[in-house]
Design an enzyme around this catalytic site. Structure first.
Site, PDB file in Angstrom:
ATOM      1  N   ALA A  48      56.593  72.898  68.489  1.00 50.93           N
ATOM      2  CA  ALA A  48      56.450  72.718  70.247  1.00 50.93           C
ATOM      3  C   ALA A  48      55.391  71.383  69.830  1.00 50.93           C
ATOM      4  O   ALA A  48      55.361  70.793  69.470  1.00 50.93           O
ATOM      5  CB  ALA A  48      55.263  74.083  69.539  1.00 50.93           C
ATOM      6  N   SER A  95      62.846  71.917  70.188  1.00 54.98           N
ATOM      7  CA  SER A  95      61.765  73.122  70.444  1.00 54.98           C
ATOM      8  C   SER A  95      62.235  73.860  71.275  1.00 54.98           C
ATOM      9  O   SER A  95      61.980  73.521  72.508  1.00 54.98           O
ATOM     10  CB  SER A  95      60.172  73.533  70.335  1.00 54.98           C
ATOM     11  N   TYR A 134      63.208  81.633  71.165  1.00 54.77           N
ATOM     12  CA  TYR A 134      63.588  82.948  70.732  1.00 54.77           C
ATOM     13  C   TYR A 134      64.075  83.650  71.996  1.00 54.77           C
ATOM     14  O   TYR A 134      64.338  82.897  73.276  1.00 54.77           O
ATOM     15  CB  TYR A 134      61.791  82.452  71.346  1.00 54.77           C
ATOM     16  N   THR A 154      65.393  81.614  66.120  1.00 48.07           N
ATOM     17  CA  THR A 154      64.253  81.939  65.102  1.00 48.07           C
ATOM     18  C   THR A 154      64.549  83.790  65.425  1.00 48.07           C
ATOM     19  O   THR A 154      63.920  84.345  66.311  1.00 48.07           O
ATOM     20  CB  THR A 154      63.315  81.288  65.558  1.00 48.07           C
ATOM     21  N   LYS A 156      66.742  80.574  61.990  1.00 50.92           N
ATOM     22  CA  LYS A 156      66.148  80.104  61.796  1.00 50.92           C
ATOM     23  C   LYS A 156      64.951  81.566  61.135  1.00 50.92           C
ATOM     24  O   LYS A 156      64.166  82.198  62.025  1.00 50.92           O
ATOM     25  CB  LYS A 156      65.298  79.813  62.471  1.00 50.92           C
ATOM     26  N   GLY A 203      57.603  72.817  53.684  1.00 47.21           N
ATOM     27  CA  GLY A 203      56.961  72.106  52.619  1.00 47.21           C
ATOM     28  C   GLY A 203      57.454  70.600  51.389  1.00 47.21           C
ATOM     29  O   GLY A 203      57.630  69.985  50.907  1.00 47.21           O
TER      30      GLY A 203
END
Ligand SMILES: Cc1cc2nc3c(=O)[nH]c(=O)nc-3n(C[C@H](O)[C@H](O)[C@H](O)COP(=O)(O)O)c2cc1C
Ligand SMILES: CCCCCCC(=O)C(=O)O
Length: 362
Positions: free
Chosen positions: A87, A114, A136, A162, A226, A283
């Site tokens: 975002a 996003s 979303y 998501t 996701k 990560g």
């Protein structure tokens, strides 16, 4: 020692870019980007899980000619790395999402835009040929359909839904900092409806697989989910005609305590069909992390925070730098593992106790 172009002060790794970003970002915004839910244990676990994986390289394999090229949903990508959706890019740099999109385009990789972008999705798509749109799913299904139609018209290649956010993760840094609103002039541009009214993004706790089935009927665009970590959910996704998955815990920003993505990946890879697009994020900070992910069964990796660090540090050039650092590291790591292409990286290069997928509860 071979000659290098390493200059004093030159950024050599994503960690260097992160440090640079910290010097320019407003500390409250830096906390929003860096932060995660609860004790932030999952965010740390993502890094630790990759670091724990030991590689077992092959030798004497003639790796003089190498290619990182790959294909995602039938589109060529220059390497198996994409930009996960994040975002508020204009919070990192005034040039925002268009700068990120130009960097992704120059690097030949997919950018997932996003839903909470600070630039309209049509404008972002004008700067890249490989955009995917993250959504979303909204309780107002008409509004979701409206966004899907806009994405189709603007040339988006896929929808990334998501599904790890029935409620918004509790990020204590943001609560402590009182960071609840975007600063003046910035807003989620895609949330402005036809009447010019700015809507809130609703995290819909009522969503079920029916919503995926409905979306499947609404659009011909490929759909990826996701935030899938459980093999049983991966199976359900395949049954619902989903075209790919992001094995993701949202960078630890949703369920603190969730399994690290490198640990979840083998279980998911074990239950999806051969060749099913599987992207892992959370990560990934080094080329060797990409090698580890591919060896564990991923098709590609996504990066979230590093893109924001690059953007904050140097705008479009900074994002490009992040991608080129990863490309250089990945190329070297592949050679050192005895592989000439991403397709040659398999469980063979993992230390023995990690080479067999655990399969989760499968
Ligand atoms: C600042 C920030 C904003 C994010 N915004 C979104 C978003 O709008 N939609 C989404 O699905 N995931 C979002 N994510 C999660 C990322 O897509 C991705 O899963 C995560 O950042 C990967 O972990 P990494 O940052 O360690 O690479 C966001 C993550 C960060 C750090
Ligand atoms: C209400 C704004 C929602 C922004 C969502 C961004 C996001 O997913 C994140 O992790 O932050």
């Amino acid at each position: 020692m071979p000659a290098t172009d390493v200059l004093p002060g030159k950024r050599l790794s994503l960690a260097d870019v992160e440090r640079e970003a910290a010097t320019v970002l407003d500390p409250v915004h830096a906390d929003f980007f860096a932060g995660a839910a609860g004790d932030e244990s999952t965010a740390r676990a993502n890094l630790a899980a990759f670091e724990r994986i030991r590689l077992r390289p092959r030798v004497l394999r003639d790796v003089s000619a190498r290619s990182l090229a790959t294909s995602l949903l039938g589109r060529p990508n220059s390497m198996p790395v994409l930009l996960s959706p994040t975002a508020f890019h204009r919070l990192a740099h005034p040039a925002g999402e268009p700068a990120t999109a130009r960097a992704a385009e120059a690097a030949g990789v997919t950018m997932v835009v996003s839903m909470a972008a600070t630039t309209r999705l049509e404008e972002v798509a004008a700067h890249t040929t490989r955009p995917w749109l993250q959504l979303y799913l909204q309780p107002d299904q008409d509004f979701t359909r409206h966004l899907v139609r806009r994405a189709g018209r603007a040339g988006y290649g896929a929808l990334v839904v998501t599904v790890d956010s029935p409620v918004f993760g509790r990020r204590e840094r943001d609560h402590r900092n009182g960071f609840h609103d975007l600063p003046g002039g910035l807003r989620c541009e895609n949330l402005v409806d036809d009447a010019g009214v700015l809507r809130d993004i609703v995290m819909d706790a009522g969503l079920t697989w029916d919503a995926v089935a409905r979306l499947r009927e609404t659009t011909d665009l490929p759909i990826l989910l996701k935030g899938v970590l459980h093999p049983d959910d991966a199976r359900l996704a395949v049954e619902h005609g989903v075209d790919g998955l992001f094995v993701s815990n949202h960078g630890g920003r949703q369920l603190d305590g969730a399994i690290a993505t490198a640990d979840a990946l083998p279980g998911v890879a074990a239950v999806v069909p051969q060749g099913f697009p599987l992207i892992v994020d959370g990560g990934v900070r080094r080329g060797i992390d990409v090698v580890r992910a591919l060896a564990l069964g991923a098709t590609a990796v996504g990066i979230g925070r590093p893109v924001l660090w690059g953007l904050a540090a140097a705008g479009q050039d900074g994002v490009r730098e992040v991608l080129e650092l990863l490309r250089t590291e990945l190329d070297e790591a592949m050679a050192l593992c005895g592989a000439r292409s991403p397709g040659e990286l398999g469980p063979d290069v993992l230390a023995p106790h990690l080479s067999a997928p655990t399969g989760g509860t499968a």
